[in-house]
Design a protein around this motif. Structure first.
Motif, PDB file in Angstrom:
ATOM      1  N   ASP A   1     -20.188  15.302 -16.816  1.00  0.00           N
ATOM      2  CA  ASP A   1     -20.976  14.127 -16.452  1.00  0.00           C
ATOM      3  C   ASP A   1     -20.448  13.408 -15.200  1.00  0.00           C
ATOM      4  OD1 ASP A   1     -23.208  12.471 -16.892  1.00  0.00           O
ATOM      5  OD2 ASP A   1     -21.949  10.943 -17.836  1.00  0.00           O
ATOM      6  N   ARG A   2     -19.953  14.187 -14.265  1.00  0.00           N
ATOM      7  CA  ARG A   2     -19.545  13.620 -12.979  1.00  0.00           C
ATOM      8  C   ARG A   2     -19.421  14.742 -11.961  1.00  0.00           C
ATOM      9  NH1 ARG A   2     -14.221  14.313 -11.280  1.00  0.00           N
ATOM     10  NH2 ARG A   2     -12.740  15.100 -12.837  1.00  0.00           N
ATOM     11  N   PHE A   3     -19.321  14.354 -10.692  1.00  0.00           N
ATOM     12  CA  PHE A   3     -19.061  15.327  -9.639  1.00  0.00           C
ATOM     13  C   PHE A   3     -17.561  15.406  -9.390  1.00  0.00           C
ATOM     14  CE2 PHE A   3     -23.283  13.502  -8.336  1.00  0.00           C
ATOM     15  CZ  PHE A   3     -24.031  14.589  -8.764  1.00  0.00           C
ATOM     16  N   ALA A   4     -17.119  16.520  -8.852  1.00  0.00           N
ATOM     17  CA  ALA A   4     -15.701  16.636  -8.499  1.00  0.00           C
ATOM     18  C   ALA A   4     -15.396  15.758  -7.296  1.00  0.00           C
ATOM     19  CB  ALA A   4     -15.365  18.090  -8.166  1.00  0.00           C
ATOM     20  N   GLU A   5     -14.183  15.284  -7.221  1.00  0.00           N
ATOM     21  CA  GLU A   5     -13.689  14.659  -5.998  1.00  0.00           C
ATOM     22  C   GLU A   5     -13.122  15.753  -5.117  1.00  0.00           C
ATOM     23  OE1 GLU A   5     -14.117  11.565  -5.144  1.00  0.00           O
ATOM     24  OE2 GLU A   5     -15.061  11.054  -7.066  1.00  0.00           O
ATOM     25  N   ALA A   6     -13.306  15.616  -3.812  1.00  0.00           N
ATOM     26  CA  ALA A   6     -12.822  16.647  -2.893  1.00  0.00           C
ATOM     27  C   ALA A   6     -11.322  16.877  -3.059  1.00  0.00           C
ATOM     28  CB  ALA A   6     -13.144  16.253  -1.453  1.00  0.00           C
ATOM     29  N   GLU A   7     -10.592  15.816  -3.388  1.00  0.00           N
ATOM     30  CA  GLU A   7      -9.139  15.933  -3.556  1.00  0.00           C
ATOM     31  C   GLU A   7      -8.777  16.894  -4.682  1.00  0.00           C
ATOM     32  OE1 GLU A   7     -10.832  13.120  -3.353  1.00  0.00           O
ATOM     33  OE2 GLU A   7     -10.165  12.385  -1.381  1.00  0.00           O
ATOM     34  N   GLU A   8      -9.615  16.966  -5.719  1.00  0.00           N
ATOM     35  CA  GLU A   8      -9.343  17.881  -6.829  1.00  0.00           C
ATOM     36  C   GLU A   8      -9.416  19.329  -6.367  1.00  0.00           C
ATOM     37  OE1 GLU A   8     -10.952  16.189 -10.892  1.00  0.00           O
ATOM     38  OE2 GLU A   8     -12.396  15.697  -9.314  1.00  0.00           O
ATOM     39  N   ILE A   9     -10.336  19.616  -5.476  1.00  0.00           N
ATOM     40  CA  ILE A   9     -10.462  20.968  -4.934  1.00  0.00           C
ATOM     41  C   ILE A   9      -9.280  21.279  -4.033  1.00  0.00           C
ATOM     42  CG2 ILE A   9     -11.946  22.566  -3.712  1.00  0.00           C
ATOM     43  CD1 ILE A   9     -13.120  21.416  -6.337  1.00  0.00           C
ATOM     44  N   GLY A  10      -8.918  20.328  -3.189  1.00  0.00           N
ATOM     45  CA  GLY A  10      -7.784  20.523  -2.283  1.00  0.00           C
ATOM     46  C   GLY A  10      -6.497  20.816  -3.023  1.00  0.00           C
ATOM     47  N   GLN A  11      -6.247  20.073  -4.096  1.00  0.00           N
ATOM     48  CA  GLN A  11      -5.030  20.273  -4.870  1.00  0.00           C
ATOM     49  C   GLN A  11      -5.005  21.639  -5.541  1.00  0.00           C
ATOM     50  OE1 GLN A  11      -5.281  16.867  -7.451  1.00  0.00           O
ATOM     51  NE2 GLN A  11      -4.840  15.424  -5.797  1.00  0.00           N
ATOM     52  N   MET A  12      -6.161  22.110  -5.988  1.00  0.00           N
ATOM     53  CA  MET A  12      -6.219  23.421  -6.624  1.00  0.00           C
ATOM     54  C   MET A  12      -5.956  24.538  -5.613  1.00  0.00           C
ATOM     55  SD  MET A  12      -6.419  25.248  -9.266  1.00  0.00           S
ATOM     56  CE  MET A  12      -6.954  24.090 -10.537  1.00  0.00           C
ATOM     57  N   VAL A  13      -6.459  24.373  -4.393  1.00  0.00           N
ATOM     58  CA  VAL A  13      -6.209  25.361  -3.349  1.00  0.00           C
ATOM     59  C   VAL A  13      -4.715  25.472  -3.063  1.00  0.00           C
ATOM     60  CG1 VAL A  13      -6.544  25.894  -0.900  1.00  0.00           C
ATOM     61  CG2 VAL A  13      -8.486  25.154  -2.289  1.00  0.00           C
ATOM     62  N   VAL A  14      -4.044  24.338  -2.959  1.00  0.00           N
ATOM     63  CA  VAL A  14      -2.598  24.337  -2.717  1.00  0.00           C
ATOM     64  C   VAL A  14      -1.862  25.046  -3.848  1.00  0.00           C
ATOM     65  CG1 VAL A  14      -0.570  22.832  -2.637  1.00  0.00           C
ATOM     66  CG2 VAL A  14      -2.555  22.313  -1.221  1.00  0.00           C
ATOM     67  N   LEU A  15      -2.268  24.780  -5.071  1.00  0.00           N
ATOM     68  CA  LEU A  15      -1.633  25.436  -6.222  1.00  0.00           C
ATOM     69  C   LEU A  15      -1.858  26.940  -6.181  1.00  0.00           C
ATOM     70  CD1 LEU A  15      -0.195  25.360  -8.976  1.00  0.00           C
ATOM     71  CD2 LEU A  15      -2.434  24.922 -10.029  1.00  0.00           C
ATOM     72  N   MET A  16      -3.087  27.364  -5.886  1.00  0.00           N
ATOM     73  CA  MET A  16      -3.410  28.790  -5.914  1.00  0.00           C
ATOM     74  C   MET A  16      -2.697  29.586  -4.827  1.00  0.00           C
ATOM     75  SD  MET A  16      -7.479  28.921  -6.850  1.00  0.00           S
ATOM     76  CE  MET A  16      -7.513  30.723  -6.831  1.00  0.00           C
ATOM     77  N   CYS A  17      -2.333  28.930  -3.742  1.00  0.00           N
ATOM     78  CA  CYS A  17      -1.651  29.621  -2.641  1.00  0.00           C
ATOM     79  C   CYS A  17      -0.131  29.575  -2.761  1.00  0.00           C
ATOM     80  CB  CYS A  17      -2.062  29.009  -1.304  1.00  0.00           C
ATOM     81  SG  CYS A  17      -3.784  29.296  -0.860  1.00  0.00           S
ATOM     82  N   SER A  18       0.381  28.885  -3.759  1.00  0.00           N
ATOM     83  CA  SER A  18       1.817  28.677  -3.868  1.00  0.00           C
ATOM     84  C   SER A  18       2.542  29.909  -4.417  1.00  0.00           C
ATOM     85  CB  SER A  18       2.100  27.482  -4.788  1.00  0.00           C
ATOM     86  OG  SER A  18       1.747  27.794  -6.133  1.00  0.00           O
ATOM     87  N   GLN A  19       3.825  29.950  -4.172  1.00  0.00           N
ATOM     88  CA  GLN A  19       4.650  31.037  -4.689  1.00  0.00           C
ATOM     89  C   GLN A  19       4.678  31.040  -6.216  1.00  0.00           C
ATOM     90  OE1 GLN A  19       5.009  33.165  -1.809  1.00  0.00           O
ATOM     91  NE2 GLN A  19       6.793  33.635  -3.082  1.00  0.00           N
ATOM     92  N   GLN A  20       4.427  29.868  -6.806  1.00  0.00           N
ATOM     93  CA  GLN A  20       4.450  29.771  -8.258  1.00  0.00           C
ATOM     94  C   GLN A  20       3.242  30.431  -8.926  1.00  0.00           C
ATOM     95  OE1 GLN A  20       5.229  27.394  -6.172  1.00  0.00           O
ATOM     96  NE2 GLN A  20       6.978  26.205  -6.868  1.00  0.00           N
ATOM     97  N   SER A  21       2.151  30.630  -8.171  1.00  0.00           N
ATOM     98  CA  SER A  21       0.945  31.115  -8.835  1.00  0.00           C
ATOM     99  C   SER A  21       0.287  32.311  -8.179  1.00  0.00           C
ATOM    100  CB  SER A  21      -0.099  29.982  -8.916  1.00  0.00           C
ATOM    101  OG  SER A  21      -0.507  29.603  -7.618  1.00  0.00           O
ATOM    102  N   SER A  22       0.630  32.651  -6.945  1.00  0.00           N
ATOM    103  CA  SER A  22      -0.189  33.619  -6.216  1.00  0.00           C
ATOM    104  C   SER A  22       0.472  34.971  -5.991  1.00  0.00           C
ATOM    105  CB  SER A  22      -0.574  33.033  -4.850  1.00  0.00           C
ATOM    106  OG  SER A  22       0.578  32.834  -4.046  1.00  0.00           O
ATOM    107  N   THR A  23       1.641  35.193  -6.535  1.00  0.00           N
ATOM    108  CA  THR A  23       2.330  36.447  -6.239  1.00  0.00           C
ATOM    109  C   THR A  23       1.680  37.664  -6.911  1.00  0.00           C
ATOM    110  OG1 THR A  23       3.855  35.944  -8.054  1.00  0.00           O
ATOM    111  CG2 THR A  23       4.563  35.355  -5.827  1.00  0.00           C
ATOM    112  N   PHE A  24       0.977  37.465  -8.028  1.00  0.00           N
ATOM    113  CA  PHE A  24       0.377  38.593  -8.748  1.00  0.00           C
ATOM    114  C   PHE A  24      -1.141  38.461  -8.887  1.00  0.00           C
ATOM    115  CE2 PHE A  24      -0.230  41.369 -12.595  1.00  0.00           C
ATOM    116  CZ  PHE A  24       0.275  42.543 -12.029  1.00  0.00           C
ATOM    117  N   MET A  25      -1.673  37.319  -8.465  1.00  0.00           N
ATOM    118  CA  MET A  25      -3.110  37.076  -8.586  1.00  0.00           C
ATOM    119  C   MET A  25      -3.812  37.460  -7.289  1.00  0.00           C
ATOM    120  SD  MET A  25      -5.164  33.549  -9.515  1.00  0.00           S
ATOM    121  CE  MET A  25      -4.462  32.650  -8.129  1.00  0.00           C
ATOM    122  N   THR A  26      -4.723  38.406  -7.353  1.00  0.00           N
ATOM    123  CA  THR A  26      -5.526  38.765  -6.186  1.00  0.00           C
ATOM    124  C   THR A  26      -6.872  39.302  -6.652  1.00  0.00           C
ATOM    125  OG1 THR A  26      -5.419  39.852  -4.020  1.00  0.00           O
ATOM    126  CG2 THR A  26      -4.739  41.174  -5.924  1.00  0.00           C
ATOM    127  N   GLY A  27      -7.900  39.088  -5.847  1.00  0.00           N
ATOM    128  CA  GLY A  27      -9.245  39.506  -6.212  1.00  0.00           C
ATOM    129  C   GLY A  27      -9.901  38.606  -7.247  1.00  0.00           C
TER     130      GLY A  27
END
Length: 278
Positions: free
Chosen positions: A240-266
């Motif tokens: 029942d709401r729209f996302a804030e752009a900041e929520e998307i930005g934070q997720m992008v940073v997380l997904m590109c980090s060494q903590q999450s992206s070393t084995f995730m691809t495709g």
């Protein structure tokens, strides 16, 4: 254990990083300590990103780079790498939309959507991977010799994360946007295909598919029947709401980090408040 995400010493390249979701991604990476390179097509975001640069005490560089101009894209890849340093993370984010019945859509409008949303991100990724492999971003001719023969499997440790859309997953309504939907569906599949193709080079490629985000499109809908669309979009979003752009930005940073992206691809991550659950 406390998990911290630190991008100090990393260089991030973001297309369309001066407005909307792109600006939120720029801000999130700057906050995490990254040096950021932002490209734009229409409005120079230098003043906007300079404030972010000062706030977080990180360099942010701006280049004019219309994505559909492959020659300019390849030029900026080489130029920014020389002037700023080797890029670690690439975020193809820039995109355009057009609400138009297909029977009313001209060839030029169709070309514009496809070139900007699908063709441009693919050629950007191709240019960067060629550059990283030491081949030069540009393909000189159809008889280009290709990658060096001694490159079979290496670990470049690079990240590509593409901003797609849930429009590539479901047919959005009540607006008519066939071309946009098709361009985003193709973009998501391009990421999956390239992830398999380039994994041997130590490059991970993922995408995110946001739902409706509170950017200018939501705040300033088209007149007439379009003025009622945001209410319908919100009703169809379970949270029942729209996302804030900041929520998307934070997720992008997380997904590109060494903590999450070393084995995730495709992988395509849907961030839509439950919209596609219906």
């Amino acid at each position: 254990m406390t998990v911290t995400i630190d991008y100090k010493g990393k260089i991030v390249f973001i297309t369309g990083g001066g407005r909307g979701i792109g600006l939120a991604i720029t801000t999130a990476f700057a906050k995490a300590g990254a040096t950021v390179i932002v490209t734009y097509t229409s409005k120079d975001p230098k003043e906007i990103v300079e404030k972010i640069s000062i706030e977080f005490k990180v360099p942010i560089h701006v280049y004019y780079c219309p994505g559909e101009n492959t020659n300019r894209v390849n030029e900026v890849i080489e130029l920014s790498s020389k002037e700023i340093g080797e890029i670690d993370i690439v975020i193809p984010n820039a995109g355009v939309s057009l609400w138009r019945d297909t029977v009313d859509m001209s060839d030029s409008e169709l070309d514009w959507i496809m070139k900007t949303n699908l063709y441009a991100p693919i050629t950007l990724c191709r240019g960067f991977v060629r550059h990283w492999l030491g081949m030069g971003a540009s393909i000189k001719s159809e008889n280009d010799p290709g990658k060096p023969l001694d490159i079979e499997k290496i670990n470049l440790n690079k990240r590509i994360l593409v901003v797609s859309s849930i429009s590539g997953v479901v047919n959005m309504r009540p607006q008519r946007q066939m071309a946009y939907n098709v361009s985003k569906a193709g973009l998501t599949m391009a990421c999956k295909s390239l992830a398999g193709e380039w994994a041997k080079y130590g490059i991970t490629i993922n995408s995110i598919s946001p739902g409706y985000v509170a950017t200018d499109m939501i705040k300033e809908p088209p007149p007439g029947e379009g003025s009622l669309w945001p209410l319908k979009w919100k009703q169809d979003t379970p949270v029942d709401r729209f996302a804030e752009a900041e929520e998307i930005g934070q997720m992008v940073v997380l997904m590109c980090s060494q903590q999450s992206s070393t084995f995730m691809t495709g992988h395509d991550l849907i961030i839509d408040g439950g919209f596609t659950t219906y």
